[in-house]
Every structure is written in structure tokens, then in C-alpha cells.
Write an enzyme that holds these catalytic residues in place. Structure first.
Site, PDB file in Angstrom:
ATOM      1  N   LYS A   1       0.737  -1.119  -0.005  1.00 38.76           N
ATOM      2  CA  LYS A   1      -0.117   0.075  -0.125  1.00 38.76           C
ATOM      3  C   LYS A   1       0.807   1.219  -0.064  1.00 38.76           C
ATOM      4  O   LYS A   1       1.678   1.464   1.028  1.00 38.76           O
ATOM      5  CB  LYS A   1      -0.990   0.060   1.201  1.00 38.76           C
TER       6      LYS A   1
ATOM      7  N   THR B   1      -8.798   9.537   8.313  1.00 37.04           N
ATOM      8  CA  THR B   1      -8.179   8.335   7.643  1.00 37.04           C
ATOM      9  C   THR B   1      -8.209   7.103   8.536  1.00 37.04           C
ATOM     10  O   THR B   1      -7.605   6.226   8.253  1.00 37.04           O
ATOM     11  CB  THR B   1      -7.136   8.410   6.790  1.00 37.04           C
TER      12      THR B   1
ATOM     13  N   GLY C   1      -8.589   4.110  10.336  1.00 35.94           N
ATOM     14  CA  GLY C   1      -9.198   2.561   9.810  1.00 35.94           C
ATOM     15  C   GLY C   1      -8.770   2.159   8.367  1.00 35.94           C
ATOM     16  O   GLY C   1      -9.501   1.220   8.048  1.00 35.94           O
ATOM     17  N   THR C   2      -8.067   3.013   7.698  1.00 36.13           N
ATOM     18  CA  THR C   2      -8.156   2.707   6.172  1.00 36.13           C
ATOM     19  C   THR C   2      -7.401   1.055   5.793  1.00 36.13           C
ATOM     20  O   THR C   2      -7.973   0.464   5.205  1.00 36.13           O
ATOM     21  CB  THR C   2      -7.197   3.600   5.435  1.00 36.13           C
ATOM     22  N   GLY C   3      -6.406   0.816   6.706  1.00 36.20           N
ATOM     23  CA  GLY C   3      -5.855  -0.496   6.493  1.00 36.20           C
ATOM     24  C   GLY C   3      -6.749  -1.629   6.962  1.00 36.20           C
ATOM     25  O   GLY C   3      -6.678  -2.574   6.341  1.00 36.20           O
ATOM     26  N   CYS C   4      -7.427  -1.516   8.041  1.00 33.27           N
ATOM     27  CA  CYS C   4      -8.252  -2.544   8.376  1.00 33.27           C
ATOM     28  C   CYS C   4      -9.404  -2.751   7.394  1.00 33.27           C
ATOM     29  O   CYS C   4      -9.848  -4.001   6.963  1.00 33.27           O
ATOM     30  CB  CYS C   4      -8.851  -2.026   9.873  1.00 33.27           C
TER      31      CYS C   4
END
Length: 265
Positions: free
Chosen positions: A176, A209, A211-214
Site C-alpha cells: 500500500k 483516515t 481505519g483505512t488499513g483494516c
């Protein structure tokens, strides 16, 4: 009586503020038409300004939750998130090894606010036990550096990062690139070492932003549970999380969450 939707299990920590962790995972799974289930690995006291406390659950609690869900209900995809210690990483890896379902590993290292969520002593277990169990591993650039020592400065460095992650055994690596400092697009690289897919989306000027990875990892897992091939599952997940970032909203005094329900508002 209708048939149940695709079944997805998250194995991750709880975010009391609702923006990341199992809360984000379950919201994402619901938004994408699947049934989300959870194994809570840790409880955090967390809000928009940071993580104020972490309490890891014992290994027997992890095993009991996992077995209760998988042995009775079943599962069509599993997503892992916060696993804060070597003991938890190894416990979860052992459980995954006996589960016939695709696995998305989000190797969570630090929170959005910079709070450490993975003990340094657990890194080797992530490399040697957890990543080999992954259908797709989804590290951000900080997690790549933490796990491999590769520091991505330019877009071209993402290939080197992917090779380093793939060397630990996941079938696919999704690197990412949202933390790259330049460019108008947020670019990610998905590769299995043979195929290579560059995924681009507009970079939104929104600080909220959390929580984007989860959210991205859970969206990938939802796609895999539906039977989508990896490339399509990741591409659709990227579209979903891009919209969620654009709709992210202020919450509290710090960094707010992405909006998991943006498609229905």
C-alpha cells in the site's frame, strides 16, 4: 428461509472509538454484503487522539472464540489484524493452518496515531509463521520497513518491497503506497511475483483516515469470501476504501474515521 451471505471472520483487536480494528472490519463486511464474525485478540482504550491502553486476551480465549465460530458456522475467508505478541501470532497461525479458506493478513504494526501495536519480539513470528499462511498480505510502507528493512521512497521501490514480503511466503503481496509523499494518486502494487497490478486512485485531501488499513484488508477478505479472484477482490476493495476515505468525517478532537457506510448515505 434465505441462504446466509458469505461468511468472513476477523481476528483482530477492538477499537473502542469504532474507527479501526474489529469494529471497522465488521462494518466493512456488512457494507459489502457478507456476514462478519470476530475473534477479539485485544481490547484497546482508543479514541480520535490515540491509543490509551491495550489489554491482550489470553491464548485460550483466542482459541475458544476461533473454534466456536469455525467448527459450528464455518468460514469462507479470514482476515487478521492486530496480533500484539509472538504468542498470539503463533496461536493464530496454527489455527489458520487448519482452516480451508483464503486468509488476508494485515500485519498491523502501529496505529494511525503512531502508537505501537506489535511487540518487536513478535516480528520474527509474523515473518515465519503468519505471512506464510496468507493468501494476501497487505502491509503499508511503515510495516514493510518494520518487517523487511526495505524503505520505500519512490514508487519504483515498491517492487523491491513486494519481493521482500513475498520471500516470507504469502501467495500475494499488496504493498500500500498511500504513505508515499508525492503524487496526485494513491498507488498500490499487487503482485504474486509473476503477475503485477498497479492500482491507482485519486488522493483525497482528508485527514480523517483512521481505519483505512483494516477496512481495505476486510474488503479484500469479503471479496474472496464471495469467490472473486484475488486481483478483482483487491481492485473492488480499493474502490470501496477510496470512497470511504473521501467521505471520512471528524470525530472527537483528533483524526476521524473513514466512512464505512458511504455508499448508502
Amino acid at each position: 428461509m434465505s441462504l446466509p451471505p458469505p461468511l468472513v471472520l476477523t481476528v483482530a483487536g477492538s477499537d473502542s472509538g469504532g474507527g479501526a480494528g474489529i469494529q471497522a472490519d465488521l462494518k466493512t463486511m456488512l457494507a459489502l454484503g457478507t456476514h462478519g464474525m470476530s475473534v477479539v485478540t485485544a481490547v484497546t482504550a482508543q479514541n480520535s487522539r490515540g491509543v490509551h491502553g491495550v489489554w491482550e486476551l489470553p491464548e485460550e480465549a483466542i482459541r475458544a472464540q476461533y473454534r466456536a465460530v469455525v467448527d459450528d458456522i464455518g468460514v469462507q475467508a479470514v482476515k487478521t489484524g492486530m496480533l500484539s505478541s509472538a504468542a498470539l501470532v503463533e496461536t493464530v497461525a496454527e489455527l489458520l493452518a487448519g482452516t480451508d479458506a483464503p486468509v488476508v493478513v494485515d500485519p498491523v504494526g502501529v496505529s494511525k496515531h503512531g502508537d505501537p501495536l506489535l511487540a518487536a519480539s513478535a516480528l520474527d513470528s509474523v515473518r515465519t509463521k503468519l505471512l506464510p499462511a496468507a493468501t494476501v498480505a497487505t502491509p503499508n510502507l511503515d510495516e514493510v520497513a518494520q518487517l523487511t528493512g526495505v524503505h520505500v521512497v519512490h514508487e519504483s521501490d515498491m517492487r523491491v518491497a513486494a519481493e521482500a514480503i513475498l520471500s516470507y511466503g504469502p501467495r500475494w503481496a499488496l504493498i500500500k503506497g498511500g504513505h508515499l509523499p508525492t503524487g496526485d494518486d494513491a498507488v498500490d502494487l499487487l503482485t504474486d511475483g509473476a503477475e503485477e497490478h498497479w492500482l491507482r486512485a485519486p488522493r483525497h485531501d482528508n485527514r480523517h483516515t483512521h481505519g483505512t488499513g483494516c477496512t481495505l484488508a476486510s474488503a479484500v477478505a469479503a471479496g474472496l469470501a464471495k469467490g472473486l479472484p484475488v486481483e478483482r477482490a483487491v481492485r473492488e476493495a480499493k474502490g470501496y476504501v477510496t470512497g470511504a476515505i473521501a467521505a471520512g468525517f471528524a470525530l472527537g478532537a483528533g483524526i476521524g474515521p473513514v466512512d464505512h457506510g458511504w455508499r448508502t448515505r
